[in-house]
Scaffold this motif. Structure first.
Motif, PDB file in Angstrom:
ATOM      1  N   LEU A 131       0.831  -1.206   0.000  1.00 11.90           N
ATOM      2  CA  LEU A 131       0.000   0.000   0.000  1.00 11.90           C
ATOM      3  C   LEU A 131       0.862   1.250   0.000  1.00 11.90           C
ATOM      4  O   LEU A 131       0.566   2.222  -0.703  1.00 11.90           O
ATOM      5  N   ASN A 132       1.931   1.252   0.753  1.00  6.08           N
ATOM      6  CA  ASN A 132       2.826   2.402   0.807  1.00  6.08           C
ATOM      7  C   ASN A 132       3.449   2.673  -0.563  1.00  6.08           C
ATOM      8  O   ASN A 132       3.552   3.837  -0.997  1.00  6.08           O
ATOM      9  N   ALA A 133       3.851   1.606  -1.266  1.00  5.23           N
ATOM     10  CA  ALA A 133       4.431   1.779  -2.596  1.00  5.23           C
ATOM     11  C   ALA A 133       3.414   2.343  -3.578  1.00  5.23           C
ATOM     12  O   ALA A 133       3.735   3.222  -4.398  1.00  5.23           O
ATOM     13  N   ILE A 134       2.175   1.858  -3.513  1.00  8.07           N
ATOM     14  CA  ILE A 134       1.136   2.339  -4.433  1.00  8.07           C
ATOM     15  C   ILE A 134       0.802   3.804  -4.153  1.00  8.07           C
ATOM     16  O   ILE A 134       0.693   4.625  -5.071  1.00  8.07           O
ATOM     17  N   VAL A 135       0.632   4.146  -2.899  1.00  7.31           N
ATOM     18  CA  VAL A 135       0.241   5.516  -2.548  1.00  7.31           C
ATOM     19  C   VAL A 135       1.326   6.507  -2.952  1.00  7.31           C
ATOM     20  O   VAL A 135       1.023   7.610  -3.444  1.00  7.31           O
ATOM     21  N   LYS A 136       2.590   6.163  -2.760  1.00  2.64           N
ATOM     22  CA  LYS A 136       3.670   7.082  -3.116  1.00  2.64           C
ATOM     23  C   LYS A 136       3.754   7.324  -4.616  1.00  2.64           C
ATOM     24  O   LYS A 136       4.280   8.350  -5.052  1.00  2.64           O
ATOM     25  N   ARG A 137       3.235   6.414  -5.408  1.00  2.00           N
ATOM     26  CA  ARG A 137       3.363   6.537  -6.858  1.00  2.00           C
ATOM     27  C   ARG A 137       2.056   6.913  -7.563  1.00  2.00           C
ATOM     28  O   ARG A 137       2.088   7.579  -8.603  1.00  2.00           O
ATOM     29  N   PHE A 138       0.902   6.512  -6.991  1.00  2.00           N
ATOM     30  CA  PHE A 138      -0.353   6.658  -7.733  1.00  2.00           C
ATOM     31  C   PHE A 138      -1.444   7.370  -6.931  1.00  2.00           C
ATOM     32  O   PHE A 138      -2.613   7.286  -7.291  1.00  2.00           O
ATOM     33  N   GLU A 139      -1.092   8.073  -5.863  1.00  2.00           N
ATOM     34  CA  GLU A 139      -2.141   8.693  -5.046  1.00  2.00           C
ATOM     35  C   GLU A 139      -2.923   9.733  -5.830  1.00  2.00           C
ATOM     36  O   GLU A 139      -4.155   9.815  -5.711  1.00  2.00           O
ATOM     37  N   ALA A 140      -2.262  10.536  -6.645  1.00  2.00           N
ATOM     38  CA  ALA A 140      -2.966  11.543  -7.436  1.00  2.00           C
ATOM     39  C   ALA A 140      -3.940  10.886  -8.406  1.00  2.00           C
ATOM     40  O   ALA A 140      -5.075  11.360  -8.594  1.00  2.00           O
ATOM     41  N   THR A 141      -3.524   9.789  -9.015  1.00  2.00           N
ATOM     42  CA  THR A 141      -4.412   9.067  -9.939  1.00  2.00           C
ATOM     43  C   THR A 141      -5.610   8.487  -9.192  1.00  2.00           C
ATOM     44  O   THR A 141      -6.757   8.550  -9.671  1.00  2.00           O
ATOM     45  N   ILE A 142      -5.361   7.929  -8.027  1.00  2.00           N
ATOM     46  CA  ILE A 142      -6.455   7.371  -7.221  1.00  2.00           C
ATOM     47  C   ILE A 142      -7.458   8.455  -6.867  1.00  2.00           C
ATOM     48  O   ILE A 142      -8.684   8.243  -6.950  1.00  2.00           O
ATOM     49  N   ASN A 167      -4.442   8.017   2.452  1.00  2.00           N
ATOM     50  CA  ASN A 167      -3.283   8.881   2.642  1.00  2.00           C
ATOM     51  C   ASN A 167      -2.632   8.662   4.005  1.00  2.00           C
ATOM     52  O   ASN A 167      -1.411   8.530   4.114  1.00  2.00           O
ATOM     53  N   SER A 168      -3.449   8.620   5.045  1.00  2.00           N
ATOM     54  CA  SER A 168      -2.887   8.491   6.388  1.00  2.00           C
ATOM     55  C   SER A 168      -2.305   7.107   6.630  1.00  2.00           C
ATOM     56  O   SER A 168      -1.199   6.965   7.159  1.00  2.00           O
ATOM     57  N   ARG A 169      -3.016   6.073   6.228  1.00  2.00           N
ATOM     58  CA  ARG A 169      -2.546   4.712   6.489  1.00  2.00           C
ATOM     59  C   ARG A 169      -1.431   4.301   5.532  1.00  2.00           C
ATOM     60  O   ARG A 169      -0.563   3.499   5.898  1.00  2.00           O
ATOM     61  N   GLY A 170      -1.459   4.828   4.327  1.00  2.00           N
ATOM     62  CA  GLY A 170      -0.449   4.427   3.352  1.00  2.00           C
ATOM     63  C   GLY A 170       0.881   5.122   3.520  1.00  2.00           C
ATOM     64  O   GLY A 170       1.916   4.590   3.093  1.00  2.00           O
ATOM     65  N   LEU A 182       5.852  -1.097  -7.934  1.00  2.00           N
ATOM     66  CA  LEU A 182       7.164  -0.843  -7.340  1.00  2.00           C
ATOM     67  C   LEU A 182       8.146  -0.211  -8.317  1.00  2.00           C
ATOM     68  O   LEU A 182       9.239   0.187  -7.898  1.00  2.00           O
ATOM     69  N   LEU A 183       7.763  -0.112  -9.600  1.00  2.00           N
ATOM     70  CA  LEU A 183       8.704   0.395 -10.607  1.00  2.00           C
ATOM     71  C   LEU A 183       8.439   1.836 -11.008  1.00  2.00           C
ATOM     72  O   LEU A 183       9.356   2.549 -11.421  1.00  2.00           O
ATOM     73  N   ALA A 184       7.204   2.284 -10.891  1.00  2.00           N
ATOM     74  CA  ALA A 184       6.890   3.658 -11.299  1.00  2.00           C
ATOM     75  C   ALA A 184       7.600   4.644 -10.369  1.00  2.00           C
ATOM     76  O   ALA A 184       7.832   4.361  -9.184  1.00  2.00           O
ATOM     77  N   PRO A 185       7.950   5.822 -10.888  1.00  2.00           N
ATOM     78  CA  PRO A 185       8.643   6.819 -10.035  1.00  2.00           C
ATOM     79  C   PRO A 185       7.716   7.405  -8.980  1.00  2.00           C
ATOM     80  O   PRO A 185       6.501   7.464  -9.147  1.00  2.00           O
ATOM     81  N   HIS A 186       8.317   7.829  -7.878  1.00  2.00           N
ATOM     82  CA  HIS A 186       7.555   8.478  -6.809  1.00  2.00           C
ATOM     83  C   HIS A 186       7.005   9.806  -7.293  1.00  2.00           C
ATOM     84  O   HIS A 186       7.615  10.510  -8.098  1.00  2.00           O
ATOM     85  N   GLN A 187       5.845  10.146  -6.808  1.00  2.00           N
ATOM     86  CA  GLN A 187       5.198  11.410  -7.144  1.00  2.00           C
ATOM     87  C   GLN A 187       5.020  12.236  -5.873  1.00  2.00           C
ATOM     88  O   GLN A 187       4.900  11.690  -4.772  1.00  2.00           O
TER      89      GLN A 187
END
Length: 814
Positions: free
Chosen positions: A59-70, A143-146, A246-251
């Motif tokens: 979840l942490n990896a997804i949120v750091k990379r795709f939170e804006a998209t979510i 956001n908070s948990r991820g 895990l491969l997409a860049p951090h946003q």
């Protein structure tokens, strides 16, 4: 879902289960802890912690990379699409807000043999479709948990769970347990929540230990939360290859979306978001604003009781309606006992709120407190911890007092007394859903056992939810009860903020049980004075020949005060007569209290005033000047009328001396160096008033409201206009006081910061720099479409005038 932590009634066949109302009241459906052997505890702990950390890492990896998209995708989805995603990630999710309380909202329906609610409703009350379908709450949750470690939410998850009896407190020491668990600083499955033997506990308190009951429970709660959030993200990002997680860049972290709501900010909306956000440290400045506004309202209340006969009688009648003994017996002494309760209550709240405000004012911001804290022992600096301890002790005592007041007035309330009448109880009168709901909820609040079982803060929030969503139940709670509930809700909120300052609160919560001598001495002075004052009031009002003899049924007209009517010679004489009677009553009361306790009520008030003030007394009637024929028009005739309503206090029995001639203008202001004249209600102080040097242009809409609250001289001699509540909120917001709805009937107006204002607001410059907040109680009738009545408009205006020094004519229409 199978439960490994707690026992629950599944398909119970006991005949004593009863209806939903009884099951809620006595906590029959609430989870109770299991007694598990240590081997089974270790097995479950390992499985839970492994799942938690694995899901959080993804979840942490997804949120750091795709939170804006979510966020973009979630906001665009329809309610049905959101519902489908939530139900896929969490099957059988509850439909309504706080499903743990749904068992008594429709209390006339008999509960079936099976459970009223699934077990998940009690441990995850914030997981429900009504709340999570909103556009922002799930995104805040992600956001908070991820972005934060699971250990951050341990205490919050335990406090949010609605549990039955048998659980140890969330801050209980595990010294009586053979094993204990630690979470903070543990980041591997073999250490996060792993049972450790008691004899291996180190002397340092840097690690927070939990008993195995609560430790295993929080693991089960978190395991389900992270699995649910991870499933939601995958469903929203259904078209993205999992390899990209895990491969997409951090946003960069995008800003969180806000709720789509045109209403004003409210404490209810803020508390709705709390389970989904990061745990908050107490905001000392916000607490100061909240407490200072309530403390100022208590000061104004006492002053108006001493100053305004109409206000005194109005409150006296309200208290008579909610006094159980006087309602039952209707004896002449009832007015004396009601006055005793009303006045002692006013002084109690004033002194307690003033005490709390001064303690908060002595505290620096939390960040500065943490700089001096001891992170090895998890203790704040001794002076800071002592203040927090004293606050905890006094707030808890105030909650007990507020609960007692609410309990006394509940059964005799005009809108509820038919529920508790002897005839209704004898014949088992059938109540409506709304009546039963009000009865069950308030009974749970005033009953100590039920209050401990369900928690005061959840009960307060459920009452507010009922008031906001059920008009029939809301109409059963009159203004007096709503004010008592508002005080209790604010105290509950204050105590929640204090106890939520974890892990530092652990230290002073232990000290509050065994208070140090300094804490006992500081709080003991407050409690001792309270006891002495109440005993003095009891003796004085019980004496039929003393202070109590001055009070009788208000129908005799001795306290008639037609202040909102047009000024004539008759109305002025009536007002002067009632004010003289009120002065005599207070003079006798103050003399009696001083003789019995050596305390001076006047000095008690003076020492605690925010700024100097004096009693207003109506001057003798002066006929208006009449213009003769052939002469020039009289200039500023309205100033002569304004002198009738000026602040000059003239004794009732002394002929006023000739005063110096002064120019009357609009916008009369009182100099700051006025002499306080409160040593005796019958004394007066005449000060020369100067015209206000400040003129502020405001829009026409705001000007209409402000001119009604703060009329000029000529308008002040006429009847006040009524004001719509929405117009009042708009006007206060225009001049820089942000409205916020607290629990119950309280509206607080907080000073805005110009750093946060819009470009349009900066350009027009309507704001006034003020350093304190103020609160008003919303009239109950406003909820049915009525306006704020004229007597309340007059009271609001006088309070604004004293709090900020605003005068009639200060605001002009642009």
């Amino acid at each position: 879902m199978a439960s490994y932590t707690y026992d629950s009634i599944e398909l119970g066949d006991q005949n004593s289960l009863g209806c939903k109302c009884c099951r809620f009241s006595y906590g029959i459906d609430l989870p109770i802890p299991k007694n598990l052997p240590i081997d089974e505890i270790k097995s479950h702990a390992a499985a839970f912690s492994t799942s938690i950390l694995k899901d959080w890492t993804t979840l942490n990896a997804i949120v750091k990379r795709f939170e804006a998209t979510i966020q973009k995708r979630w906001v665009k989805k329809s309610s049905k699409q959101k519902r489908d995603i939530l139900l896929t990630a969490w099957p059988d999710m509850a439909n309504t807000h706080r499903p743990d309380f749904i068992g008594f909202r429709s209390v006339l329906k008999t509960a079936p043999r099976s459970r009223t609610l699934p077990s998940a409703a009690f441990l995850w009350p914030y997981i429900n479709l009504e709340d999570l379908q909103q556009r922002h709450l799930l995104l805040i949750f992600l956001n908070s948990r991820g972005r934060n470690l699971p250990e951050t939410f341990v205490t919050g998850d335990l406090r949010a769970a609605h549990r039955g009896e048998g659980w140890k407190g969330t801050d209980a020491s595990p010294i009586e347990e053979c094993f204990h668990m630690a979470f903070n600083g543990q980041h591997t499955p073999r250490t996060y929540g792993w049972p450790v033997p008691c004899d291996s506990i180190s002397c340092t308190r840097q690690t927070i230990w939990h008993d195995t009951q609560n430790g295993l429970l929080v693991l089960e709660i978190q395991q389900r939360i992270y699995a649910f959030l991870l499933a939601c993200t995958k469903l929203i990002l259904h078209d993205i290859n999992p390899g990209q997680y895990l491969l997409a860049p951090h946003q960069p972290c995008p800003p969180l979306p806000q709720a789509l709501c045109s209403e004003w900010p409210s404490l209810s909306a803020h508390m709705l978001e709390m389970p989904y956000r990061m745990p908050e440290k107490p905001d000392v400045n916000r607490l100061k604003y909240l407490v200072s506004a309530r403390r100022a309202a208590a000061e104004d209340h006492i002053w108006l009781l001493r100053e305004d006969p109409g206000y005194f009688v109005e409150n006296l009648r309200e208290w008579r309606e909610h006094d159980q003994d006087s309602f039952k017996h209707q004896c002449p002494s009832g007015w004396r006992m009601v006055a005793r309760n009303m006045i002692s209550d006013a002084f109690t709240y004033f002194r307690y709120w003033d005490w709390i405000y001064r303690r908060l004012a002595a505290l620096p911001p939390v960040n500065q407190q943490l700089q001096r804290a001891n992170y090895n022992t998890l203790h704040l600096a001794k002076p800071h911890e002592q203040v927090w301890t004293e606050l905890t002790v006094v707030v808890e005592d105030m909650i007990s007092f507020s609960v007692m007041q609410l309990s006394n007035g509940l059964r005799s309330s005009p809108r509820l007394r038919h529920i508790y009448s002897a005839a209704a109880i004898k014949h088992h009168q059938k109540l409506t859903d709304s009546e039963r709901r009000v009865d069950v909820l308030f009974h749970a609040i005033v009953n100590e056992d039920k209050r401990k079982l369900h928690g005061l803060q959840p009960l307060v929030q459920e009452v507010q939810y009922m008031l906001d969503t059920c008009p029939e139940a809301s109409q059963l709670v009159d203004s007096w009860l709503l004010r008592q509930y508002s005080d209790l809700a604010m105290l509950s909120e204050l105590l929640t903020r204090i106890e939520g300052f974890v892990p530092w609160s652990t230290g002073w919560l232990a000290n509050s049980v065994l208070c140090s001598k300094t804490v006992r001495d500081n709080t003991g002075q407050l409690f001792d004075m309270e006891v002495k004052l109440r005993l003095a009031f009891d003796d004085l009002f019980a004496d039929t020949n003393g202070v109590g003899a001055m009070l009788s049924d208000s129908s005799d007209g001795r306290f008639d005060h037609p202040a909102t009517k047009r000024l004539t010679e008759a109305t002025v004489n009536t007002m002067r007569f009632s004010e003289a009677g009120l002065d005599t009553f207070w003079a006798a009361l103050e003399a009696g209290v001083k003789a019995k306790t050596k305390y001076s009520l006047i000095n008690m008030i003076e020492r605690r005033l925010f700024q100097p003030r004096k009693l207003y007394r109506t001057p003798k009637w002066t006929p208006p000047l009449v213009e003769e024929k052939g002469t020039q028009p009289l200039q500023k005739l309205d100033a002569n009328l304004s002198s009738v309503r000026s602040k000059t206090a003239i004794p009732d029995v002394v002929t006023p001396a000739k005063t110096k001639t002064k120019i009357k203008t609009r916008g009369i202001a009182v100099p700051e160096n006025d002499i306080i004249n409160t040593s005796s209600p019958n004394q007066s102080a005449s000060t020369e008033q100067a015209p206000s040097a400040i003129t502020i242009k405001v829009p026409k809409r705001a000007y209409k409201v402000l001119s009604a609250l703060l009329p000029t001289g000529s308008a002040d001699s006429h009847q006040r206009a009524e004001i719509a509540l929405e117009e009042l909120l708009q006007a206060m917001n225009t001049i820089g006081l942000q409205p916020e709805k607290l629990y119950g009937s309280i509206w607080i107006f907080m000073p805005k910061s110009k750093d946060n204002c819009t470009a349009d607001e900066k350009q027009k410059q309507y704001w006034i720099e003020v350093s304190r907040s103020i609160q008003f109680h919303e009239p109950k009738e406003v909820r049915r479409g009525s306006k704020i009545p004229t007597n309340m408009v007059r009271t609001f205006g006088r309070r604004l005038k004293h709090a900020y020094g605003w005068e009639g004519g200060m605001f002009v229409c642009e």
